[in-house]
Design a protein around this motif. Structure first.
Motif, PDB file in Angstrom:
ATOM      1  N   HIS A  50       0.829  -1.201   0.000  1.00 16.51           N
ATOM      2  CA  HIS A  50       0.000   0.000   0.000  1.00 16.51           C
ATOM      3  C   HIS A  50       0.869   1.259   0.000  1.00 16.51           C
ATOM      4  CE1 HIS A  50      -3.609   2.354   0.561  1.00 16.51           C
ATOM      5  NE2 HIS A  50      -2.933   3.078   1.427  1.00 16.51           N
ATOM      6  N   GLY A  53       2.166   1.949  -3.301  1.00 13.59           N
ATOM      7  CA  GLY A  53       1.081   2.521  -4.110  1.00 13.59           C
ATOM      8  C   GLY A  53       0.895   3.997  -3.813  1.00 13.59           C
ATOM      9  N   PHE A  56       3.413   6.167  -5.627  1.00  8.77           N
ATOM     10  CA  PHE A  56       3.119   6.375  -7.057  1.00  8.77           C
ATOM     11  C   PHE A  56       1.887   7.258  -7.249  1.00  8.77           C
ATOM     12  CE2 PHE A  56       6.110   2.939  -7.659  1.00  8.77           C
ATOM     13  CZ  PHE A  56       6.793   3.381  -8.781  1.00  8.77           C
ATOM     14  N   ASP A 177       0.612  -9.699  -8.436  1.00  9.52           N
ATOM     15  CA  ASP A 177       2.055  -9.852  -8.406  1.00  9.52           C
ATOM     16  C   ASP A 177       2.538 -10.190  -9.826  1.00  9.52           C
ATOM     17  OD1 ASP A 177       4.606 -10.204  -7.065  1.00  9.52           O
ATOM     18  OD2 ASP A 177       4.374 -12.292  -7.646  1.00  9.52           O
ATOM     19  N   ASP A 195      -2.621  -1.270 -11.005  1.00  8.17           N
ATOM     20  CA  ASP A 195      -1.364  -1.114 -10.261  1.00  8.17           C
ATOM     21  C   ASP A 195      -0.839   0.294 -10.509  1.00  8.17           C
ATOM     22  OD1 ASP A 195       1.247  -1.134  -9.274  1.00  8.17           O
ATOM     23  OD2 ASP A 195       1.609  -3.198  -9.878  1.00  8.17           O
ATOM     24  N   ASN A 213      -5.290   4.362  -8.697  1.00  9.75           N
ATOM     25  CA  ASN A 213      -5.569   3.803  -7.375  1.00  9.75           C
ATOM     26  C   ASN A 213      -6.860   2.976  -7.444  1.00  9.75           C
ATOM     27  OD1 ASN A 213      -6.044   3.401  -4.584  1.00  9.75           O
ATOM     28  ND2 ASN A 213      -4.937   5.287  -4.133  1.00  9.75           N
TER      29      ASN A 213
HETATM   30  P1  ATP Z   1       5.743  -6.775  -9.441  1.00  5.97           P
HETATM   31  O1  ATP Z   1       5.707  -8.094  -8.726  1.00  5.97           O
HETATM   32  O2  ATP Z   1       4.581  -6.567 -10.328  1.00  5.97           O
HETATM   33  O3  ATP Z   1       7.040  -6.426 -10.101  1.00  5.97           O
HETATM   34  P2  ATP Z   1       6.141  -5.500  -6.887  1.00  5.97           P
HETATM   35  O4  ATP Z   1       6.696  -6.795  -6.390  1.00  5.97           O
HETATM   36  O5  ATP Z   1       7.005  -4.296  -6.883  1.00  5.97           O
HETATM   37  O6  ATP Z   1       5.533  -5.648  -8.334  1.00  5.97           O
HETATM   38  P3  ATP Z   1       3.940  -6.079  -5.248  1.00  5.97           P
HETATM   39  O7  ATP Z   1       4.346  -6.020  -3.828  1.00  5.97           O
HETATM   40  O8  ATP Z   1       3.886  -7.393  -5.940  1.00  5.97           O
HETATM   41  O9  ATP Z   1       4.861  -5.108  -6.096  1.00  5.97           O
HETATM   42  O10 ATP Z   1       2.511  -5.372  -5.401  1.00  5.97           O
HETATM   43  C1  ATP Z   1       2.240  -4.128  -4.916  1.00  5.97           C
HETATM   44  C2  ATP Z   1       1.851  -3.220  -6.064  1.00  5.97           C
HETATM   45  O11 ATP Z   1       0.530  -2.747  -5.821  1.00  5.97           O
HETATM   46  C3  ATP Z   1       2.772  -2.023  -6.126  1.00  5.97           C
HETATM   47  O12 ATP Z   1       3.280  -1.856  -7.422  1.00  5.97           O
HETATM   48  C4  ATP Z   1       1.871  -0.839  -5.750  1.00  5.97           C
HETATM   49  O13 ATP Z   1       2.145   0.291  -6.547  1.00  5.97           O
HETATM   50  C5  ATP Z   1       0.487  -1.361  -6.064  1.00  5.97           C
HETATM   51  N1  ATP Z   1      -0.555  -0.785  -5.198  1.00  5.97           N
HETATM   52  C6  ATP Z   1      -0.619  -0.795  -3.856  1.00  5.97           C
HETATM   53  N2  ATP Z   1      -1.727  -0.201  -3.404  1.00  5.97           N
HETATM   54  C7  ATP Z   1      -2.417   0.197  -4.500  1.00  5.97           C
HETATM   55  C8  ATP Z   1      -3.666   0.834  -4.705  1.00  5.97           C
HETATM   56  N3  ATP Z   1      -4.425   1.229  -3.681  1.00  5.97           N
HETATM   57  N4  ATP Z   1      -4.069   1.034  -5.966  1.00  5.97           N
HETATM   58  C9  ATP Z   1      -3.310   0.644  -7.028  1.00  5.97           C
HETATM   59  N5  ATP Z   1      -2.115   0.050  -6.901  1.00  5.97           N
HETATM   60  C10 ATP Z   1      -1.666  -0.188  -5.658  1.00  5.97           C
END
Ligand code: ATP
Ligand code: MG
Length: 274
Positions: A50, A53, A56, A177, A195, A213
């Protein structure tokens, strides 16, 4: 000591956020995630996700840019064209916008399936209950007699429901993911993700990535779906075929870099001290 610490956290999350607080909306959303963690809906790693997120969201200005409207429109068109659309639900989205998820599933005639990265029977039941308390009727993913697995994956998210993700043609996976996005594509699914990070493997590997978001994207997609529902199939197909995920991610990155450049060149809002 642990007890006192917990009381402090619980009282903090119930603090009333003043409406005029400049970051009120962001704090309200953050509170939902913290509450979700205390209810065992959100995994600890969900807090970190979160936070990433949120960072970004700052970069895109914490509102829906035009490029995201186009992404959301293409996503809804693809879901409406699907024979069997499914929305995959994790702990974060279940905490952030359960009612909107249910409304979106209903307007798109899609199934809802609980699918957790950090899967434990208990958490899966709690997330299912959260959706049911908000009015969902037939939540998939929790009944082990319908479980099967995606062999391309090693971790717990390989478990899917035969009636849902396993037999779906189009899957909307908010906050997915990267590895799983790729695994779902390898087994022939069309994957739509939400994402905020346009650079994540998830965004790059999806058929349609929505860089917004989830708390804005899901309600906006409900409205788009109401409008597109009565369109001809050919019109929907045109929306989908005109969409290019790679170009769309480039557009998202250009938007962010232009915005940052403008801010760097002097449009940064200065705080007023009164
Ligand atoms: P990937 O595995 O795709 O390379 P990551 O490992 O960096 O990404 P994860 O931990 O797998 O990321 O997933 C979290 C993702 O969710 C982050 O990229 C974040 O920007 C996104 N995220 C978190 N909260 C929100 C939200 N409220 N709305 C949209 N996206 C979000
Ligand atoms: Mg990841």
């Amino acid at each position: 000591m642990i007890f006192i610490y917990r009381i402090e956290i619980v009282s903090l999350i119930h603090l009333n956020i003043p409406k005029d607080h400049p970051r009120a909306e962001s704090l309200r959303v953050r509170e939902l995630i913290i509450e979700g963690m205390h209810e065992n809906i959100v995994a600890e790693a969900g807090l970190i996700a979160h936070g990433r997120g949120e960072a970004f969201d700052y970069l895109i200005g914490e509102k829906t840019p035009d490029f995201a409207v186009k992404q959301q429109t293409a996503a809804v068109a693809l879901m409406l064209l699907a024979e069997k659309p499914v929305i995959s639900v994790n702990g974060n989205v279940a905490s952030l916008c359960p009612e909107d998820l249910i409304k979106l599933a209903s307007v798109l005639s899609a199934e809802l399936e609980v699918n957790l990265f950090y899967r434990r029977e208990e958490r899966s039941s709690i997330v299912t209950r959260k959706l049911e308390e908000n009015g969902a009727k037939n939540v998939l993913g929790n009944d082990s007699s319908f479980h099967t697995s995606i062999d391309e994956l090693t971790h717990s998210r390989r478990v899917v429901d035969k009636r849902g993700i396993h037999s779906a043609d189009v899957i909307l996976v908010p906050l997915e993911d990267g590895d799983r996005t790729m695994a779902l594509r390898k087994i022939g699914k069309k994957v739509i993700t939400i994402d905020l990070n346009p650079l994540s493997r998830t965004s790059v590997w999806s058929d349609i990535s929505i860089v917004n978001n989830v708390v804005r994207a899901i309600p906006e997609m409900i409205e788009i779906a109401k409008k597109l529902k009565n369109k001809k199939q050919d019109d929907l197909k045109k929306i989908v075929s005109d969409f290019n995920n790679y170009k769309s991610l480039q557009e998202s990155l250009s938007f962010i870099s232009l915005r940052l450049n403008k801010l760097a060149e002097g449009e940064l809002e200065k705080p007023k001290i009164e």
